[in-house]
Each structure stands twice: as C-alpha cells, then as structure tokens.
Design an enzyme around this catalytic site. Structure first.
Site, PDB file in Angstrom:
ATOM      1  CG  HIS A 128     144.027  34.475 101.883  1.00 22.86           C
ATOM      2  ND1 HIS A 128     143.231  35.590 101.875  1.00 22.86           N
ATOM      3  CD2 HIS A 128     143.832  33.874 100.662  1.00 22.86           C
ATOM      4  CE1 HIS A 128     142.582  35.665 100.719  1.00 22.86           C
ATOM      5  NE2 HIS A 128     142.937  34.655  99.969  1.00 22.86           N
ATOM      6  CG  HIS A 197     138.719  32.554  99.778  1.00 21.49           C
ATOM      7  ND1 HIS A 197     138.453  32.028  98.539  1.00 21.49           N
ATOM      8  CD2 HIS A 197     139.783  33.380  99.616  1.00 21.49           C
ATOM      9  CE1 HIS A 197     139.328  32.508  97.671  1.00 21.49           C
ATOM     10  NE2 HIS A 197     140.139  33.334  98.297  1.00 21.49           N
ATOM     11  CD  GLU A 333     138.195  36.391  98.353  1.00 26.13           C
ATOM     12  OE1 GLU A 333     139.188  36.602  99.066  1.00 26.13           O
ATOM     13  OE2 GLU A 333     138.290  36.148  97.140  1.00 26.13           O
TER      14      GLU A 333
HETATM   15  C1  GLA Z   1     142.212  35.415  96.949  1.00 24.06           C
HETATM   16  C2  GLA Z   1     143.187  36.151  96.165  1.00 24.06           C
HETATM   17  C3  GLA Z   1     143.471  35.437  94.897  1.00 24.06           C
HETATM   18  C4  GLA Z   1     143.897  34.015  95.160  1.00 24.06           C
HETATM   19  C5  GLA Z   1     142.892  33.326  96.043  1.00 24.06           C
HETATM   20  C6  GLA Z   1     143.377  31.979  96.467  1.00 24.06           C
HETATM   21  O1  GLA Z   1     140.970  35.484  96.396  1.00 24.06           O
HETATM   22  O2  GLA Z   1     142.780  37.460  95.913  1.00 24.06           O
HETATM   23  O3  GLA Z   1     144.478  36.102  94.204  1.00 24.06           O
HETATM   24  O4  GLA Z   1     145.133  34.014  95.783  1.00 24.06           O
HETATM   25  O5  GLA Z   1     142.635  34.082  97.176  1.00 24.06           O
HETATM   26  O6  GLA Z   1     143.814  31.195  95.424  1.00 24.06           O
END
Ligand code: GLA
Length: 369
Positions: A128, A197, A333
């Site tokens: 991210h 998210h 997402e």
């Molecule tokens: C995304 C990732 C997950 C996790 C979340 C945050 O969805 O794919 O693995 O890291 O973010 O916790």
C-alpha cells in the site's frame, strides 16, 4: 391569494423539496488535528436514508449508514470513532492507499531501465505504498455536487516513487450508491494503483463475523500468491476451487478448506481477474446479507479485485466500543493486480506525462426482502 394560485405555490414547493432530495446534502466540519497541527476535515454526504462520512486523512470513509430490509439504519464499515487511532492504524480502514495499492515484491521495480527502491513495510515487500503512503496523508478536500473531491500532490521521489503525482479522489453519493472516481497525472514516468480499502460488515460494524454473507464475484480466474502474498504470475481458473464465487456462496463456506492458497493467506486475500472489460464500468461483485437483507453491489472499471476477509484483525478496538476480530469485515478492493510493475504479463500500471489515469468504482446499496 386565490386557491388556484395557492395550489401552484404548493406544487412549486413540492418540486423544490423533491429537487433538494435528489441532490445529496454535503456538509464539512473538523474531525481532528494531526500531531503537527494540520486540521483534518470530515465531509458528511447524505442522500435519503444513506449517510457517508469521509475524512481528509487518507481520504478515508469513516462511516457508511444504510437501511436494512426494515428501514433500520446501521453503519456497515469498520473504523474508529476519533482521529488518534487512525494515526497508528495498520488495517487501512476506509482509506485510499497509494501510490501503489497492494504489494510490490521486494519493494523494488524497474521502469525505463532504472531501478526504484520503495519502503519495505510487509516483510521484504512494499504494501500500500509503504509506511508513509497515501493512507497516511492529509488530502485537500473541496465540496462538489453530491460529494467531495480530495487532492494530493505526491512529490517526485515520495516513498521511492518517481515523478510528481497529482491524484484526485472524488466521492459522490447518488441513486443509493457511493461512487469513487480516481484520477492522476505525473510529470515523469511512474506507476500508480489506487483503491478504496473499506471493510464491510453488512449486518453492521461490530456485529460479529461476515462468514454467513453471500458473495458473488464475476471472475473466471484469480492470481494465486506465494508465501509473501505476491502473485506467482499465473492466472489460474477458479473452477473447482474455493475461489469459485461465480454463483452466490457464503464467504465462510470453504474458508477453512485444506487449500494451500487459503492457508498462505489465513483466509481469502487474493486478487480476482475480473471478467468485465477494463475501462468499462461493470459489475464485479455482489454481497447479500441474509440476516439484514442488505445487498452491496460493486461495479468498477478496474481489471482486478482483491478479496480480503480481515485475516489480520485481532482484537482491534473500533467504533462504539466494538472489538473487531478475524473475519469481522471483508474488503473488496477494486484495483490493478498486485506487483504489476514486476509482472510484464499483467495489465500495465505505468503512467506517463501527458496521460491521465482514470478509474471508477461504485458501491451500490440495495435490500432484499
Ligand atoms: C490488503 C492486503 C492484506 C492486508 C490488508 C491490510 O488487503 O492484501 O494482506 O495487508 O491490506 O491489513
């Protein structure tokens, strides 16, 4: 006044009232301050029975109230009551992660023959956008018709990414749907991948786990991952696997199956290759909650969809005194595939000067009797 004229005046007022109902009401107030004194604003979008609160820190959805089959309203996204916990958050609740949502292997990629090094915040990988990514920035908000538009200027070299990237995220609430439009431009070749998210629980945040909610994903294929949750590069068929959600299936129906992919992620945390035509808004997923009757329909222009079942939620102290546990929410997402800058066969995430990145996602709220 003659009664006939009075009738016209009444009609005019009715039409005006209907008109104002058709336009979401948008208000702005202060949510808090970051440690350096920067004000964080919250925008409240209200349209009929639906209310969304979105703040400038991380361009995050704070709350999303929608009615159930009996018209009873509940907040269906996980989050915190105040700004402070967001400043130390590792869940990405409601945020717009960036500059590259999801993972980049070994926190590096090569573009135009030059290697770029990113921040490692997920073992060897960058997740991210790294620990100082867009989810941690105070965006600049402005009220627009039906909603709010946030802007962030990410300087050249920010968290290791090349080029000054000017990003806009516009949230609008209309026709029982929250629409999110992303756009971005750059002054040097770079990569970009933006998503939202939010963690949903259609029975209401803090109401338990989401394993009984029924999911449909419009995808024949998904991108299997390795132990670091990085795609192997394969586009594997979902047929005959716990990743086949082409027909509505309870999220928990196969989550504990003896399946290597589910073991690696401790649940679902994979990207689906959407069947829709990239660039065209089409239905990606649908979740039905038999309990409340709430239905969430996800439409997007993006080629991929990360389905994540909150596998890393362990006793997160959330809103209203609720404590969120594993599978207390799911994220859908919409995105480009993880690690695309290192995967030449995946749809490209490169953005060049003169081009405009543009993607849209719609979260539509319905009820089933
Ligand atoms: C995304 C990732 C997950 C996790 C979340 C945050 O969805 O794919 O693995 O890291 O973010 O916790």
């Amino acid at each position: 006044m003659h009664w006939r004229n009075l009738r016209y005046v009444c009609l005019l007022f009715t039409l005006l009232a209907m008109g104002s109902q058709m336009e979401a009401k948008v208000t702005e107030s202060v949510f808090g301050k970051t440690p350096d004194g920067t004000a964080v604003d919250v925008y409240t979008l209200q349209d009929g029975a639906i209310t969304a609160r979105i703040m400038s820190y991380g361009a995050r959805v704070l709350s999303l109230e929608t009615p159930d089959r009996n018209g009873k309203v509940a907040d269906i996204v996980l989050g915190y009551d105040t700004l402070a916990p967001y400043l130390h958050d590792s869940t990405y609740f409601g945020s717009v992660p960036g500059r590259y949502a999801n993972r980049i292997a070994n926190a590096e990629f090569t573009l135009d023959g030059k290697q770029y090094h990113l921040i490692k915040n997920d073992g060897q990988n960058s997740l991210h956008g790294g620990s100082h990514g867009f989810a941690t920035k105070v965006w600049k908000g402005r009220i627009v018709p039906h909603g709010v538009e946030f802007t962030l200027v990410s300087p050249d070299g920010d968290s290791g990414y090349p080029g000054t990237l000017t990003a806009h995220v516009r949230y609008t609430l209309e026709h029982n749907a929250l629409k999110i439009e992303y756009s971005a431009t750059t002054d040097k070749d770079t990569v970009v991948n933006l998503t939202n998210h939010s963690y949903f629980n259609l029975s209401g945040e803090g109401s338990g786990n989401i394993l009984g909610e029924l999911l449909t994903v419009n995808a024949d294929r998904y991108t299997p991952i390795d132990a670091g949750l990085i795609p192997t590069g394969q586009l594997a068929p979902v047929a005959g696997t716990p990743f086949d959600f082409r027909k509505a299936t309870a999220i928990g129906a196969r989550i504990n199956d003896d399946n290597e992919q589910l073991h690696l992620a401790h649940g679902y945390d994979q990207n689906f290759v959407l069947n829709g035509k990239p660039g065209t808004l089409s239905e990606a997923a649908r979740v039905v909650d038999p309990n409340s009757g709430r239905v969430l329909v996800v439409k997007t222009t993006q080629p991929g969809l990360q389905f994540y079942t909150g596998n890393f939620l362990f006793g997160v102290k959330g809103k209203n005194g609720h404590v969120y546990q594993r599978h207390g929410g799911f994220a859908l997402e919409t995105q480009h595939f993880p690690d695309s800058p290192n995967q030449p066969k995946f749809p490209s995430t490169e953005l060049k000067p003169g081009q405009t990145y543009h993607e849209a996602t719609v979260f539509e709220f319905q009820v089933e009797r």
